[in-house]
Write a protein that holds these residues in place. Structure first.
Motif, short mmCIF file in Angstrom:
data_model
loop_
_atom_site.label_atom_id
_atom_site.label_comp_id
_atom_site.label_asym_id
_atom_site.label_seq_id
_atom_site.Cartn_x
_atom_site.Cartn_y
_atom_site.Cartn_z
N PRO A 82 -21.20 109.79 -8.54
CA PRO A 82 -20.25 110.10 -9.61
C PRO A 82 -19.04 109.18 -9.54
O PRO A 82 -18.61 108.77 -8.46
N ASN A 83 -18.51 108.84 -10.69
CA ASN A 83 -17.27 108.06 -10.76
C ASN A 83 -16.10 108.99 -10.59
O ASN A 83 -16.13 110.12 -11.08
N ILE A 88 -20.88 99.86 1.29
CA ILE A 88 -22.18 99.72 0.62
C ILE A 88 -22.08 100.44 -0.73
O ILE A 88 -21.74 101.62 -0.80
N GLU A 89 -22.34 99.70 -1.77
CA GLU A 89 -22.31 100.28 -3.13
C GLU A 89 -23.64 100.96 -3.40
O GLU A 89 -24.70 100.34 -3.23
N ILE A 90 -23.61 102.22 -3.80
CA ILE A 90 -24.81 102.99 -4.10
C ILE A 90 -24.74 103.42 -5.56
O ILE A 90 -23.78 104.06 -5.97
N SER A 91 -25.75 103.07 -6.31
CA SER A 91 -25.76 103.46 -7.73
C SER A 91 -26.08 104.96 -7.83
O SER A 91 -26.70 105.53 -6.95
#
Length: 121
Positions: free
Chosen positions: A119-120, A113-116
């Protein structure tokens, strides 16, 4: 899309494999990571220490409880992972079939699941 390939194996079965074959499995896994990297599909991968080195942490009513050992009493434990980019589930499954430990254990394929706002790295 990102997928986590969770590798499960039985520590007892793995320990019975000749050391040379264990090293070959590791070398094949490293080669696979380089192939995935060349195809811009590689994000991360690593084997894990045996489940006996695990610590289980639970917090109940603000109080932490820590237990040594694996979470579940099963023969197969999480032994490692690959975090990959794949265009879809079928491509992720295709990559999972190339994971050497699939020959002696199990590889579970799960979308991430991608969460905005994270941190990158």
């Amino acid at each position: 899309m990102k997928y986590m390939l969770l590798i499960y194996d039985d520590d007892v079965v793995f320990d019975k494999i000749a050391k040379e074959e264990q090293q070959q499995i590791l070398a094949e896994s490293v080669r696979l990571t380089h192939e995935l990297h060349a195809n811009k599909q590689y994000l991360s991968a690593s084997p894990l220490q045996p489940a006996t080195t695990a610590a289980i942490v639970r917090v109940r009513q603000g109080k932490p409880f820590v237990t040594d050992g694996p979470f579940a009493e099963t023969r197969e434990q999480i032994a490692g992972y690959f975090l990959i980019h794949a265009k879809d589930r079928e491509e992720a499954i295709s990559i999972a079939t190339r994971v050497p430990c699939a020959r002696i254990g199990t590889v579970e394929v799960r979308p991430v699941i991608e969460i905005s706002g994270l941190p990158n790295t």
